[in-house]
Write a protein that holds these residues in place. Structure first.
Motif, mmCIF file in Angstrom:
data_model
loop_
_atom_site.group_PDB
_atom_site.id
_atom_site.type_symbol
_atom_site.label_atom_id
_atom_site.label_comp_id
_atom_site.label_asym_id
_atom_site.label_seq_id
_atom_site.Cartn_x
_atom_site.Cartn_y
_atom_site.Cartn_z
ATOM 1 N N ARG A 25 0.864 -1.191 0.000
ATOM 2 C CA ARG A 25 0.000 0.000 0.000
ATOM 3 C C ARG A 25 0.901 1.241 0.000
ATOM 4 O O ARG A 25 1.752 1.393 0.876
ATOM 5 C CB ARG A 25 -0.924 -0.018 1.205
ATOM 6 C CG ARG A 25 -1.850 1.182 1.319
ATOM 7 C CD ARG A 25 -2.979 0.932 2.306
ATOM 8 N NE ARG A 25 -4.009 0.056 1.735
ATOM 9 C CZ ARG A 25 -5.104 -0.318 2.389
ATOM 10 N NH1 ARG A 25 -5.310 0.083 3.636
ATOM 11 N NH2 ARG A 25 -5.986 -1.109 1.805
ATOM 12 N N GLU A 47 6.159 -1.089 7.963
ATOM 13 C CA GLU A 47 6.423 0.193 7.327
ATOM 14 C C GLU A 47 7.759 0.144 6.602
ATOM 15 O O GLU A 47 8.764 -0.308 7.159
ATOM 16 C CB GLU A 47 6.452 1.321 8.360
ATOM 17 C CG GLU A 47 5.097 1.709 8.900
ATOM 18 C CD GLU A 47 5.140 3.009 9.683
ATOM 19 O OE1 GLU A 47 6.234 3.619 9.767
ATOM 20 O OE2 GLU A 47 4.105 3.405 10.221
ATOM 21 N N HIS A 86 3.396 0.591 3.095
ATOM 22 C CA HIS A 86 3.025 -0.402 4.102
ATOM 23 C C HIS A 86 2.863 -1.747 3.407
ATOM 24 O O HIS A 86 2.222 -1.835 2.356
ATOM 25 C CB HIS A 86 1.729 -0.012 4.807
ATOM 26 C CG HIS A 86 1.884 1.211 5.663
ATOM 27 N ND1 HIS A 86 1.814 2.495 5.156
ATOM 28 C CD2 HIS A 86 2.121 1.344 7.003
ATOM 29 C CE1 HIS A 86 1.999 3.360 6.137
ATOM 30 N NE2 HIS A 86 2.179 2.694 7.265
ATOM 31 N N ASP A 126 -1.910 4.304 7.103
ATOM 32 C CA ASP A 126 -2.140 3.392 5.977
ATOM 33 C C ASP A 126 -3.625 3.180 5.700
ATOM 34 O O ASP A 126 -3.991 2.329 4.887
ATOM 35 C CB ASP A 126 -1.455 2.052 6.251
ATOM 36 C CG ASP A 126 -2.110 1.254 7.387
ATOM 37 O OD1 ASP A 126 -2.792 1.881 8.221
ATOM 38 O OD2 ASP A 126 -1.927 0.036 7.426
#
Length: 377
Positions: free
Chosen positions: A34, A155, A138, A73
């Motif tokens: 993401r 992360e 992410h 996120d």
């Protein structure tokens, strides 16, 4: 109202096999990646560009989704849309290939953050990636592309497989390309805060915008971190839809990076010839080109970076840039951020801590030295 497709976001990429790099590449397998995409410009519809340009294996995307960003996120679920590629949710991009998604109805504005979620079900190999984008991705196991927030996410400071977002914008929306090195990509500014020099510049604009094609470590004349500027100019500038102008910032890595590798820096004559060729190619394509002077780097903490020869060449090239007629305009970054008492050094309040890269305040000062009356965006 007449509309056309133009670049609303760009991210230049490099190969994971680069011999010189300052951010480690990685691959993925049955994971959701993401990523935040900070939009320079907006429009009523969007389409996303994915790249496997430097991959050695096919890149399979099981699902790709796009949404407005929530916190960290998280996504705003009511804006979430599935991207399709020639009508299919799943797409395989061959090594060296790129794909563009089908357009989706998602109105965005300049300054919006979009979130791209990719499920990568098969082993990707090392990813085509943006070198040091000053943004957090992410990564979570399995297909969580539709989740409001990811479970068990890691992360990662990086950006992978994505090179741009196009927007369907009103005819006449002006687009410039920031074409250069880490001073555009944003190294030294706060991660995830969108305080790169290009971001500060976009906050000053009203009608058009600037998309960011900076690569940290990139050089004008020689491959090293990414293909050199003259080699990537057609792909990263001329092929950008809607481009009318280019802002160029190169030279620090031609002068400093060789010293880290035990090699002599580029000469002033070499750089003058390279800048002249860059301006010629821009003008030949009908583009206006603005050039930055080369910023100070005498305080660089990196071994071998700040040689007397390199610093002398910087001063000589800067005087040529200021006094020449090769470029349509000059933005004097060096004068804007140098220490008046020691012009080869950054002003202390603009130094990110390594003697060479700009912090948030320095990036803002860089943006503010661009004359908006000349830029005309």
């Amino acid at each position: 109202m007449t509309t056309r497709w133009v670049a609303g976001f760009r991210s230049a990429v490099i190969s994971p096999d680069e011999s010189v790099r300052f951010n480690e590449p990685r691959g993925f397998h049955d994971q959701t990646v993401r990523q935040v995409l900070h939009m320079a410009g907006g429009g009523e519809r969007v389409r996303v560009r994915l790249s496997n340009r430097y991959g050695r294996s096919p890149l399979t995307v099981g699902v790709a989704r796009l949404a407005e960003r929530g916190i960290a996120d998280q996504i705003v679920t009511e804006t979430d849309v599935v991207l399709r590629f020639d009508g299919s949710r799943r797409v395989t991009v061959p090594p060296g290939g790129e794909v563009v998604s089908d357009p989706v109805e998602l109105a965005v504005r300049a300054g919006d953050d979009l979130v791209l979620s990719l499920h990568l079900p098969e082993e990707t190999g090392l990813a085509t990636f943006s070198h040091m984008p000053v943004e957090t991705a992410h990564v979570a196991d399995g297909d969580q592309t539709g989740a409001a927030n990811l479970v068990g996410a890691e992360e990662v400071e990086g950006r992978f497989f994505v090179t741009g977002v196009d927007v369907l914008a009103p005819e006449g929306a002006g687009v410039a390309v920031a074409f250069g090195d880490s001073w555009f990509e944003g190294v030294g500014s706060t991660v995830g805060a969108n305080r790169r020099s290009v971001d500060w510049l976009n906050r000053r604009l009203r009608r058009g915008w600037v998309v960011n094609q900076g690569i940290a470590g990139n050089r004008l004349l020689t491959d090293g971190v990414g293909e050199h500027a003259l080699a990537r100019f057609e792909r990263d500038v001329l092929s950008v839809p809607g481009v009318t102008q280019v802002l160029a910032h190169f030279g620090i890595n031609d002068l400093g990076l060789p010293g880290m590798l035990g090699l002599p820096p580029a000469t002033a004559d070499d750089l003058v010839a390279g800048f002249t060729e860059l301006a010629h190619r821009a003008h030949e394509a009908g583009l206006v080109i603005h050039a930055a002077t080369i910023g100070p780097f005498a305080g660089a903490i990196y071994p071998g970076h700040n040689t007397p020869e390199g610093l002398a060449a910087r001063r000589e090239v800067n005087e040529w840039i200021r006094g020449g007629s090769v470029f349509d305009a000059v933005f004097d970054v060096a004068r804007a951020v140098e220490d008046p008492a020691r012009p080869d050094y950054l002003r202390p309040e603009f130094d990110s801590g390594d003697g060479m890269h700009l912090n948030d305040a320095g990036a803002r000062a860089m943006a503010e030295c661009v004359d908006l009356d000349v830029l005309r965006l």
